[in-house]
Structure formats: C-alpha cells, structure tokens
Scaffold this motif. Sequence first.
Motif, PDB file in Angstrom:
ATOM      1  N   PHE A 175       0.825  -1.204   0.000  1.00 31.52           N
ATOM      2  CA  PHE A 175       0.000   0.000   0.000  1.00 31.52           C
ATOM      3  C   PHE A 175       0.865   1.263   0.000  1.00 31.52           C
ATOM      4  O   PHE A 175       0.630   2.186  -0.783  1.00 31.52           O
ATOM      5  CB  PHE A 175      -0.944  -0.009   1.216  1.00 31.52           C
ATOM      6  CG  PHE A 175      -1.766   1.236   1.339  1.00 31.52           C
ATOM      7  CD1 PHE A 175      -2.832   1.451   0.488  1.00 31.52           C
ATOM      8  CD2 PHE A 175      -1.466   2.193   2.296  1.00 31.52           C
ATOM      9  CE1 PHE A 175      -3.592   2.618   0.584  1.00 31.52           C
ATOM     10  CE2 PHE A 175      -2.221   3.350   2.404  1.00 31.52           C
ATOM     11  CZ  PHE A 175      -3.290   3.570   1.542  1.00 31.52           C
ATOM     12  N   LEU A 176       1.878   1.289   0.868  1.00 34.99           N
ATOM     13  CA  LEU A 176       2.722   2.480   0.987  1.00 34.99           C
ATOM     14  C   LEU A 176       3.521   2.770  -0.280  1.00 34.99           C
ATOM     15  O   LEU A 176       3.621   3.927  -0.708  1.00 34.99           O
ATOM     16  CB  LEU A 176       3.676   2.342   2.175  1.00 34.99           C
ATOM     17  CG  LEU A 176       3.046   2.355   3.559  1.00 34.99           C
ATOM     18  CD1 LEU A 176       4.092   2.038   4.619  1.00 34.99           C
ATOM     19  CD2 LEU A 176       2.374   3.692   3.838  1.00 34.99           C
ATOM     20  N   PHE A 177       4.098   1.738  -0.869  1.00 33.94           N
ATOM     21  CA  PHE A 177       5.017   1.964  -1.980  1.00 33.94           C
ATOM     22  C   PHE A 177       4.395   1.784  -3.359  1.00 33.94           C
ATOM     23  O   PHE A 177       4.787   2.480  -4.301  1.00 33.94           O
ATOM     24  CB  PHE A 177       6.255   1.072  -1.823  1.00 33.94           C
ATOM     25  CG  PHE A 177       7.048   1.437  -0.611  1.00 33.94           C
ATOM     26  CD1 PHE A 177       7.868   2.549  -0.616  1.00 33.94           C
ATOM     27  CD2 PHE A 177       6.949   0.690   0.550  1.00 33.94           C
ATOM     28  CE1 PHE A 177       8.593   2.910   0.511  1.00 33.94           C
ATOM     29  CE2 PHE A 177       7.663   1.034   1.679  1.00 33.94           C
ATOM     30  CZ  PHE A 177       8.492   2.152   1.665  1.00 33.94           C
ATOM     31  N   MET A 178       3.449   0.885  -3.493  1.00 31.08           N
ATOM     32  CA  MET A 178       2.862   0.632  -4.810  1.00 31.08           C
ATOM     33  C   MET A 178       1.564   1.426  -5.018  1.00 31.08           C
ATOM     34  O   MET A 178       1.440   2.156  -5.991  1.00 31.08           O
ATOM     35  CB  MET A 178       2.610  -0.867  -5.000  1.00 31.08           C
ATOM     36  CG  MET A 178       3.873  -1.717  -4.935  1.00 31.08           C
ATOM     37  SD  MET A 178       5.140  -1.255  -6.132  1.00 31.08           S
ATOM     38  CE  MET A 178       4.337  -1.739  -7.637  1.00 31.08           C
ATOM     39  N   ASP A 179       0.614   1.272  -4.094  1.00 32.95           N
ATOM     40  CA  ASP A 179      -0.656   1.990  -4.245  1.00 32.95           C
ATOM     41  C   ASP A 179      -0.452   3.497  -4.141  1.00 32.95           C
ATOM     42  O   ASP A 179      -0.853   4.240  -5.037  1.00 32.95           O
ATOM     43  CB  ASP A 179      -1.657   1.539  -3.178  1.00 32.95           C
ATOM     44  CG  ASP A 179      -2.344   0.232  -3.517  1.00 32.95           C
ATOM     45  OD1 ASP A 179      -2.400  -0.122  -4.704  1.00 32.95           O
ATOM     46  OD2 ASP A 179      -2.822  -0.431  -2.590  1.00 32.95           O
ATOM     47  N   PRO A 188      -5.468  -6.532  -9.215  1.00 35.03           N
ATOM     48  CA  PRO A 188      -5.917  -7.262  -8.036  1.00 35.03           C
ATOM     49  C   PRO A 188      -5.280  -6.770  -6.735  1.00 35.03           C
ATOM     50  O   PRO A 188      -5.775  -7.046  -5.659  1.00 35.03           O
ATOM     51  CB  PRO A 188      -5.459  -8.687  -8.327  1.00 35.03           C
ATOM     52  CG  PRO A 188      -4.179  -8.516  -9.065  1.00 35.03           C
ATOM     53  CD  PRO A 188      -4.364  -7.254  -9.884  1.00 35.03           C
ATOM     54  N   GLY A 189      -4.161  -6.040  -6.843  1.00 38.89           N
ATOM     55  CA  GLY A 189      -3.374  -5.703  -5.656  1.00 38.89           C
ATOM     56  C   GLY A 189      -4.117  -4.954  -4.574  1.00 38.89           C
ATOM     57  O   GLY A 189      -4.083  -5.332  -3.406  1.00 38.89           O
ATOM     58  N   THR A 190      -4.786  -3.877  -4.941  1.00 42.07           N
ATOM     59  CA  THR A 190      -5.492  -3.075  -3.940  1.00 42.07           C
ATOM     60  C   THR A 190      -6.621  -3.885  -3.312  1.00 42.07           C
ATOM     61  O   THR A 190      -6.859  -3.784  -2.104  1.00 42.07           O
ATOM     62  CB  THR A 190      -6.026  -1.783  -4.575  1.00 42.07           C
ATOM     63  OG1 THR A 190      -4.940  -1.120  -5.235  1.00 42.07           O
ATOM     64  CG2 THR A 190      -6.610  -0.860  -3.528  1.00 42.07           C
ATOM     65  N   ILE A 191      -7.280  -4.705  -4.103  1.00 37.17           N
ATOM     66  CA  ILE A 191      -8.349  -5.555  -3.560  1.00 37.17           C
ATOM     67  C   ILE A 191      -7.773  -6.525  -2.529  1.00 37.17           C
ATOM     68  O   ILE A 191      -8.379  -6.772  -1.488  1.00 37.17           O
ATOM     69  CB  ILE A 191      -9.099  -6.292  -4.681  1.00 37.17           C
ATOM     70  CG1 ILE A 191      -9.934  -5.285  -5.450  1.00 37.17           C
ATOM     71  CG2 ILE A 191      -9.951  -7.427  -4.127  1.00 37.17           C
ATOM     72  CD1 ILE A 191     -10.735  -5.844  -6.587  1.00 37.17           C
ATOM     73  N   MET A 192      -6.576  -7.052  -2.792  1.00 36.49           N
ATOM     74  CA  MET A 192      -5.944  -7.960  -1.826  1.00 36.49           C
ATOM     75  C   MET A 192      -5.595  -7.228  -0.535  1.00 36.49           C
ATOM     76  O   MET A 192      -5.659  -7.807   0.553  1.00 36.49           O
ATOM     77  CB  MET A 192      -4.707  -8.623  -2.425  1.00 36.49           C
ATOM     78  CG  MET A 192      -5.016  -9.648  -3.488  1.00 36.49           C
ATOM     79  SD  MET A 192      -5.995 -11.038  -2.850  1.00 36.49           S
ATOM     80  CE  MET A 192      -7.598 -10.664  -3.519  1.00 36.49           C
ATOM     81  N   THR A 193      -5.247  -5.953  -0.623  1.00 38.65           N
ATOM     82  CA  THR A 193      -4.996  -5.162   0.581  1.00 38.65           C
ATOM     83  C   THR A 193      -6.284  -5.018   1.387  1.00 38.65           C
ATOM     84  O   THR A 193      -6.271  -5.131   2.614  1.00 38.65           O
ATOM     85  CB  THR A 193      -4.425  -3.773   0.211  1.00 38.65           C
ATOM     86  OG1 THR A 193      -3.206  -3.962  -0.516  1.00 38.65           O
ATOM     87  CG2 THR A 193      -4.158  -2.936   1.447  1.00 38.65           C
TER      88      THR A 193
END
Length: 148
Positions: free
Chosen positions: A110-114, A123-128
């Motif tokens: 979340f900090l570095f990618m989002d 899919p990444g943010t949904i996995m967070t």
Amino acid sequence: MKNLQALFRIAAILWIIWGIVHIFAGIMTDYFILNKNITAAISGIADKVDSESLIRDYPSAAGAIIGQHGFNLLWIGLVTFICAFYVWKGNKSAIFLAAITGGLADLGYFLFMDLGGFTNFVPGTIMTIVSSMAIVISFYALFKRESV
C-alpha cells in the motif's frame, strides 16, 4: 458463540484467497525472473506502468532483487494460507501470525505501490482490502471471545 465461529471462518476464507493469490504472484514473478524476463516480472507487479517504458537491459542485481520479492510473496502466501486453517478454529497464534505476515506485506504494498501510483485497483489493492478485512474480523472475534 456461533456468530464468532462464523467470523473466524469468514476471516479464514479471506486469508485462503489472499494466500492463493500471493502464492501465484510469487511463482509467476520468479518464473519471469528465472527466464530472464525482468520486464514481465516488473509489469506483473506494477501493472499501471506502461510495459513499453519498462523494456531495457536491467542489471542482474535488479533481477535478483525482484526474484527475492517473488520468493517473499510465495512464502508469505504459504504462511497465511496455512494459518487460515487454524484461524478457522479461532487459534489465537494463527490469527496473529497471519495478521503480522499478510498485514505487514500489504502495508508495504500500500505504501510503496498503491500510494506511489504504480498499480491498478485490481488485483493488488483488492488484496490489501481482503487482508485488512481478515485482520479486523478475526481480531474482533478473538477479542469478543476473550471478553466473554
């Protein structure tokens, strides 16, 4: 008490989903790295970045760093996947271990990618969101059970 069991089971299912996605992501990342395709590995992670802009000759060390990241995705996914079966039973240690491994991995994402703007919502943010929900639900059920 049955409501708490349902909450543990919901959290466990969320961790199973999260674990499988991260195991797969780790395998795919390392597959690309082992096949000397650093661009594919990066674009699989930073999916919002135009893959054409990523095509270049990367130093071997960059591939090794990304390969390590893939390995970390794999083992973190495995740990949370295994923990999920114990979270299902309301095991306190498993709840904390899943929260620490999966939660901290997603915090870094979340900090570095989002926040960096390098990823799409799926899919990444949904996995967070999935890991956050699993943590909140399992902690709520755990603390509710212990206060009874």
